[in-house]
Design an enzyme around this catalytic site. Structure first.
Site, PDB file in Angstrom:
ATOM      1  N   SER A  55       1.150  -7.506  -1.078  1.00  0.00           N
ATOM      2  CA  SER A  55       1.840  -8.618  -0.411  1.00  0.00           C
ATOM      3  C   SER A  55       0.996  -9.877  -0.324  1.00  0.00           C
ATOM      4  CB  SER A  55       2.339  -8.194   0.969  1.00  0.00           C
ATOM      5  OG  SER A  55       1.272  -8.072   1.870  1.00  0.00           O
ATOM      6  N   SER A  56      -0.297  -9.759  -0.598  1.00  0.00           N
ATOM      7  CA  SER A  56      -1.141 -10.965  -0.630  1.00  0.00           C
ATOM      8  C   SER A  56      -0.741 -11.863  -1.800  1.00  0.00           C
ATOM      9  CB  SER A  56      -2.610 -10.585  -0.778  1.00  0.00           C
ATOM     10  OG  SER A  56      -2.940  -9.664   0.221  1.00  0.00           O
ATOM     11  N   THR A 102       0.817  -1.219   0.000  1.00  0.00           N
ATOM     12  CA  THR A 102       0.000   0.000   0.000  1.00  0.00           C
ATOM     13  C   THR A 102       0.843   1.258   0.000  1.00  0.00           C
ATOM     14  OG1 THR A 102      -1.781  -1.134   1.129  1.00  0.00           O
ATOM     15  CG2 THR A 102      -1.771   1.244   1.314  1.00  0.00           C
ATOM     16  N   ASP A 108       0.063  -6.951   4.605  1.00  0.00           N
ATOM     17  CA  ASP A 108      -0.731  -8.173   4.825  1.00  0.00           C
ATOM     18  C   ASP A 108       0.131  -9.385   5.154  1.00  0.00           C
ATOM     19  OD1 ASP A 108      -3.004  -6.728   4.445  1.00  0.00           O
ATOM     20  OD2 ASP A 108      -3.380  -7.398   2.389  1.00  0.00           O
TER      21      ASP A 108
HETATM   22  N1  ASN Z   1      -2.880  -5.288   0.753  1.00  0.00           N
HETATM   23  C1  ASN Z   1      -1.760  -4.476   1.141  1.00  0.00           C
HETATM   24  C2  ASN Z   1      -0.510  -5.333   1.045  1.00  0.00           C
HETATM   25  O1  ASN Z   1      -0.295  -6.126   1.869  1.00  0.00           O
HETATM   26  C3  ASN Z   1      -1.966  -3.957   2.527  1.00  0.00           C
HETATM   27  C4  ASN Z   1      -0.981  -2.921   2.955  1.00  0.00           C
HETATM   28  O2  ASN Z   1       0.138  -2.867   2.518  1.00  0.00           O
HETATM   29  N2  ASN Z   1      -1.340  -2.072   3.897  1.00  0.00           N
HETATM   30  O3  ASN Z   1       0.204  -5.195   0.095  1.00  0.00           O
END
Ligand code: ASN
Length: 590
Positions: A109-110, A34, A141
């Site tokens: 990161s998912s 993010t 994540d």
């Molecule tokens: N979905 C994002 C990730 O893990 C969440 C974040 O970075 N805050 O890449």
């Protein structure tokens, strides 16, 4: 502020390139997350050219910096997509240069896979010598998984590797990315914390202790079983005593063999045997079993236990971890003990993230015997778990403890450690000698003086080994140059000790090596006379073996033979006569 004095010489790192020693080079790997995203119709997506944006933020880039001729830049010609930025001069008088390596495919990161972990690890490895420390910009994540696995993959790490990211993109007006990046750069640029850590919302955590606890708060992470290693308030407070250092002086190495056949099974009331069976099936080789409370499971369900036992018997490593955020698994309840009885290993207070990645790392050692893998799973490798300890583990009678202290001291680079080591070295060598730990003595003697002694009695390891009759140890110490002539506080040389304790093999060896009984020979005639009158033939033999005359006269002019005859000690008399002692000597009374 003068950093060095403010931190009492604590492991502050300045780049070695600079004349002034006040330039630090940090490599920032921007993998996605993010922190670098922007809104699209399809949702948040990662943006490129992060550096261009950061260059507009004065707290993160000093546009007016005039290049200094004495500052050498790291050679990054082998890298594509890399940008150099420079922070304003810090409050500590340090210039932090950072180089952003932007990944071509930046990921939420998912979407991270095991091969992404390997890519990050290899980027650190390939740039290890060129940079002072490393930051990984990463999605939140799965950040705890990446931090955990990197901590295991990096062996003998002696540079800081800090993961960070944010909950709101750094490009937004109100965001947490800016502070998180700034904080990570401050730590990477000023403090030597040779661990894989995670910086978030003012706290620096040990990476393999973290877990994401909140998806809607800037305080997204916690480290439930270990307080932060550093906190960034008005001052930056580092808990130096909590820093985990590699206890080896070997070179940094990255191990990339991860085993993908691992899984997590979170128990819940009513979980079916079929579910448990399906996860235990091949090709799975390791399971993190998230149990209830302090490590409990439905122990009355015979089939459930059987399935786990069958898997354990087949060589699947099952690690017992608690579902609780805080606390450890222990063998307290009947409902938990059964798991240990069927071969499940204890995860103590490890997080599921760290347990899973550790399993993958340990199972990557394909040729390692199963029992060793299980032992390592229960061993604290990188500060990831609290291993049950008891007092005996801290005894100087325990070779492992001595080795642990010695290697910890060896691995530390703090100047103060030099003096601590000097103070502790004699205690360690003497204790290891006393315990007969020849290999530990060997290790210690390679590093430092073998002729050390504790101040209160001046007894060297050679005195101790000679007294104990430990021939191998005496040999080892002599090979390492131990002096045979040292005299302890009671006037004894190692040879004199060996005689008094009737250590005949040692007496021979010390004699062959040129040993003598030292300067304090005044009372020796009396000692030999007493041996004779006690009929202590073995002691007489020892004196004789050491080349000491059995004709010596005590203060009243009497010889051992006089005393042996008067005390009616037949064996003594026979022995003395066999040694051709002078039978015509008269004492002072004639
Ligand atoms: N979905 C994002 C990730 O893990 C969440 C974040 O970075 N805050 O890449």
């Amino acid at each position: 502020m003068d950093l060095e004095s403010s931190e009492m010489g604590h492991t502050i790192r300045y780049s070695s390139h600079s004349e002034l020693g006040k330039y630090v080079n940090v490599l920032v790997l921007y993998t996605g997350g993010t922190i670098g995203m922007y809104g699209t119709e399809d949702g948040l997506k990662c943006r490129s050219n992060m550096a261009d944006f950061l260059k507009k933020l004065p707290m993160l880039h000093d546009d007016n910096y005039v290049p200094n001729v004495s500052k050498t830049s790291p050679d990054v010609s082998h890298e594509r997509n890399i940008d150099e930025l420079v922070m304003p001069l810090s409050e500590y008088g340090v210039r932090v240069f950072y180089y952003i390596k932007e990944y071509e495919e930046k990921k939420d990161s998912s979407n991270m896979q095991m091969n992404d972990w390997v890519d990050i690890a290899m980027d650190v490895k390939n740039n290890y010598d060129k940079f002072d420390s490393f930051i990984v910009l990463h999605g939140t994540d799965t950040m705890s998984y990446t931090a955990s696995v990197l901590s295991f993959m990096f062996q003998n790490l002696d540079k800081s590797v800090i993961l960070t990211g944010s909950q709101v993109p750094i490009f937004e007006q109100r965001n947490d990315g800016r502070d998180n990046l700034l904080g990570a750069l401050m730590i990477a640029g000023h403090f030597f914390i040779p661990e894989v850590t995670l910086f978030f919302h003012g706290n620096l955590y040990r990476g393999n202790r973290t877990t994401k606890i909140n998806s809607g708060d800037f305080q997204a992470f916690d480290s439930p079983n270990l307080s932060p290693l550093a906190t960034m308030k008005v001052k930056i407070d580092v808990r130096w005593d909590a820093i985990f250092r590699s206890n080896s002086s070997k070179q940094f190495h990255v191990r990339t063999d991860l085993n993908p056949n691992v899984g997590v099974l979170r128990l819940f009331p009513g979980i079916t045997d079929a579910t448990v069976e399906s996860i235990c099936r091949a090709p799975v080789e390791g399971i993190v079993l998230e149990t209830f409370g302090a490590g409990n499971c439905p122990n009355h369900r015979t089939r459930f236990i059987e399935i786990l036992k069958e898997a354990a018997d087949r060589g699947v490593i099952i690690v017992n971890c608690t579902q609780c955020l805080k606390g450890a698994v222990i063998k307290a309840y009947e409902t938990g003990k059964i798991l240990f009885d069927i071969g499940v290993v204890s995860g103590s207070d490890i997080t599921p993230e760290a347990a899973l990645t550790k399993l993958s790392y340990i199972l990557g050692y394909r040729d390692m015997p199963l029992e060793e893998k299980k032992r390592l799973m229960e061993t604290n490798l990188r500060g990831e778990m609290t291993v049950a300890i008891d007092e005996s583990q801290f005894s100087l009678k325990d070779g492992g403890f001595i080795r642990a202290i010695a290697s910890t001291l060896k691995a530390s680079s703090v100047e103060e450690m030099h003096y601590i080591r000097k103070a502790l070295h004699p205690l360690l060598v003497c204790s290891a000698t006393q315990n007969g730990n020849a290999d530990i003595v060997e290790e210690l003697c390679k590093k430092d003086n073998v002729d050390c002694s504790l101040e209160y009695d001046d007894r060297t390891p050679l005195h101790i080994a000679a007294t104990n009759g430990d021939l191998t140890m005496v040999q080892k110490l002599l090979e390492h140059g131990a002096s045979i002539h040292k005299v302890d506080k009671y006037g004894a040389t190692p040879l004199l000790d060996a005689i008094r304790f009737k250590r005949k093999d040692v007496i021979r060896l010390l004699r062959e090596s040129g040993g003598n009984i030292g300067p304090g020979t005044l009372g020796i005639a009396t000692e030999i006379c007493v041996a004779a009158s006690n009929n202590d033939v073995a002691l007489l033999e020892s004196w004789n073996l050491a080349g000491i005359s059995l004709n010596l006269r005590n203060t009243t002019g009497r010889t051992p033979l006089h005393e042996a005859v008067c005390a009616l000690c037949k064996e003594s008399v026979e022995y003395l006569l066999s040694r051709d002692v002078d039978v015509s000597v008269r004492d002072n009374l004639g």
